[in-house]
Design a protein around this motif. Structure first.
Motif, short mmCIF file in Angstrom:
data_model
loop_
_atom_site.label_atom_id
_atom_site.label_comp_id
_atom_site.label_asym_id
_atom_site.label_seq_id
_atom_site.Cartn_x
_atom_site.Cartn_y
_atom_site.Cartn_z
N VAL A 161 42.32 0.84 5.76
CA VAL A 161 42.63 -0.41 6.21
C VAL A 161 42.46 -0.59 7.75
N VAL A 162 42.81 0.53 8.38
CA VAL A 162 42.67 0.39 9.97
C VAL A 162 41.28 0.66 10.15
N ARG A 163 40.49 1.63 9.77
CA ARG A 163 39.02 1.85 9.85
C ARG A 163 38.22 0.52 9.65
N ASP A 164 38.46 -0.28 8.49
CA ASP A 164 37.56 -1.41 8.44
C ASP A 164 37.90 -2.27 9.50
N LEU A 165 39.20 -2.43 9.83
CA LEU A 165 39.28 -3.45 10.97
C LEU A 165 38.83 -3.17 12.26
N TRP A 166 38.87 -1.77 12.49
CA TRP A 166 38.27 -1.35 13.77
C TRP A 166 36.64 -1.46 13.63
N ARG A 167 36.06 -1.37 12.63
CA ARG A 167 34.59 -1.80 12.36
C ARG A 167 34.39 -3.16 12.65
N ALA A 168 35.11 -4.07 12.34
CA ALA A 168 35.22 -5.59 12.25
C ALA A 168 35.10 -6.06 13.75
N TYR A 169 36.22 -5.52 14.38
CA TYR A 169 36.63 -5.95 15.66
C TYR A 169 36.64 -5.03 16.91
N ARG A 170 35.68 -3.91 16.86
CA ARG A 170 35.73 -2.94 17.65
C ARG A 170 35.23 -3.48 19.19
N GLY A 171 34.90 -4.68 19.28
CA GLY A 171 34.50 -5.36 20.61
C GLY A 171 35.73 -5.71 21.17
N TRP A 172 36.96 -5.46 20.88
CA TRP A 172 37.95 -6.13 21.43
C TRP A 172 38.72 -4.94 22.04
N ARG A 173 39.27 -5.31 23.36
CA ARG A 173 39.82 -4.19 24.33
C ARG A 173 41.15 -4.81 24.60
N PHE A 174 41.89 -3.95 25.09
CA PHE A 174 43.26 -4.10 25.74
C PHE A 174 43.07 -4.43 27.39
N PRO A 175 43.42 -5.62 27.69
CA PRO A 175 43.40 -6.00 29.08
C PRO A 175 44.48 -5.35 30.19
N ALA A 176 44.30 -4.91 31.29
CA ALA A 176 45.35 -4.45 32.12
C ALA A 176 45.46 -5.28 33.21
N SER A 177 46.67 -6.30 33.13
CA SER A 177 46.54 -7.27 34.33
C SER A 177 46.99 -6.68 35.72
N GLY A 178 47.81 -5.62 35.57
CA GLY A 178 48.23 -5.14 37.03
C GLY A 178 49.67 -5.79 37.33
N ARG A 179 50.21 -6.94 36.82
CA ARG A 179 51.25 -7.77 36.97
C ARG A 179 52.31 -7.65 35.90
N VAL A 180 53.39 -7.40 36.53
CA VAL A 180 54.64 -6.91 35.52
C VAL A 180 55.60 -8.50 35.32
N PHE A 181 55.96 -8.93 36.44
CA PHE A 181 56.74 -10.11 36.10
C PHE A 181 56.11 -11.30 35.67
N HIS A 182 54.88 -11.44 35.83
CA HIS A 182 53.89 -12.52 35.09
C HIS A 182 54.22 -12.38 33.73
N HIS A 183 54.17 -11.30 32.94
CA HIS A 183 54.38 -11.23 31.42
C HIS A 183 55.67 -11.06 31.11
N LEU A 184 56.60 -10.66 32.16
CA LEU A 184 57.91 -10.55 31.78
C LEU A 184 58.69 -11.96 31.40
N ASP A 214 37.58 -5.55 36.32
CA ASP A 214 37.26 -4.85 35.10
C ASP A 214 38.28 -4.37 34.24
N ALA A 215 39.83 -4.14 34.92
CA ALA A 215 40.56 -4.02 34.19
C ALA A 215 41.30 -5.20 33.49
N VAL A 216 41.26 -6.28 34.19
CA VAL A 216 41.62 -7.50 33.50
C VAL A 216 40.66 -7.71 32.24
N ALA A 217 39.67 -7.57 32.38
CA ALA A 217 38.50 -7.72 31.16
C ALA A 217 38.58 -6.45 30.12
#
Length: 302
Positions: free
Chosen positions: A98-121, A80-83
């Protein structure tokens, strides 16, 4: 067995955007550890239990998550965090048009949280002071060198992130044919030595403190990492070549900006400053360009 996985079902919010969410796990565009389309997404990484891959498929109930390999169970527990389903957007109600309109258009997007640091480093270090194409080429060559099978029936182009011990044991000059000079190679090798400690970070703030204490890693690199590893929606890549101009243009109509001006304009969005930056990127907003682009170099031919 790499072809047999364990499964769980995840409920998703209205208009949930699987592809855009999972693509945020890729610090470098075209990251071969990530595959994402609107109906199915994959991520391959090393977990505390070993290599694993996670498949997220659209289903009538939301998402079906399946983990493969020794690390499949670990990945399934935090699927669930990765998703991006732990990303809290309840307090994000932007007033800027500008931000309000973008959020309306793309409000289904979320920040994933992988839990892995070195992978992204690794890709974050490779992206320091070079073009996106240079970073991508170096990353792909590095993953090819350390290639291991990705658990499960993942797409053929996918790669597994390297074992930190193998990276730490690799001499800096071995990075040169991949287009990576000694400075970035040594930074990666030093980080690989302490990868185990980095992975014990409990949140973005602790990870940032540990990252910036390492030679060769600054606030830009740390922000790139914690956005993907912890889903930090407030992390801003201070020092980026483009973002300061993008923010200044989108929020104030100023074609050029400084990091200080960018942070000033983002202050009303505190808690979601990184989210605003990503929304501008997703929306294709960019400041007017003046002068030549940064040239693409080939260190491998130096």
């Amino acid at each position: 067995m790499t072809g047999v996985g364990v499964t769980r079902t995840l409920a998703v919010p209205d208009r949930y955007d699987l592809a855009r969410t999972i693509r945020r796990l890729a610090v470098i565009q075209g990251d071969p550890t990530v595959h994402a389309d609107p109906q199915e997404a994959w991520w391959a990484t090393r977990t505390p239990d070993g290599p694993g891959s996670l498949c997220l498929r659209r289903s009538p109930g939301g998402l079906t998550a399946t983990g493969y390999g020794p690390g499949g169970g670990w990945l399934l527990e935090r699927a669930d965090a990765v998703a991006g389903l732990r990303d809290d957007v309840s307090g994000f109600a932007p007033e800027h048009s500008v931000v309000r309109d973008l959020w309306r258009a793309y409000r289904g997007w979320r920040f994933p949280a992988s839990g892995r640091v070195f992978h992204h480093l690794i890709p974050s270090i490779l992206g320091q002071k070079v073009t996106g194409k240079e970073a991508h080429h170096g990353y792909v060559r590095m993953l090819r060198h350390f290639a291991e099978p990705v658990p499960g029936p993942a797409p053929a182009r996918m790669r597994l992130t390297p074992d930190p011990a193998a990276v730490a044991a690799t001499p800096y000059w071995a990075f040169h044919p991949w287009g990576i000079e000694r400075k970035r190679a040594d930074t990666i090798r030093r980080a690989a030595v302490v990868a185990g400690t980095l992975e014990t970070s409990t949140d973005a703030a602790e990870a940032t403190r540990r990252l910036v204490s390492l030679p060769g890693i600054g606030v830009w690199t740390a922000a790139e990492v914690v956005r993907a590893a912890f889903g930090d929606g407030d992390a801003v890549s201070v020092g980026d070549y483009h973002i300061k101009n993008t923010v200044s243009w989108a929020l104030a109509g100023e074609a050029r900006g400084t990091d200080e001006r960018m942070l000033e304009l983002l202050e009303p969005f505190r808690g979601h400053r990184g989210r605003v930056c990503v929304l501008l990127e997703i929306g294709g907003i960019g400041a007017p360009r003046f002068g030549p682009r940064m040239p693409i170099r080939s260190f491998a031919r130096f």
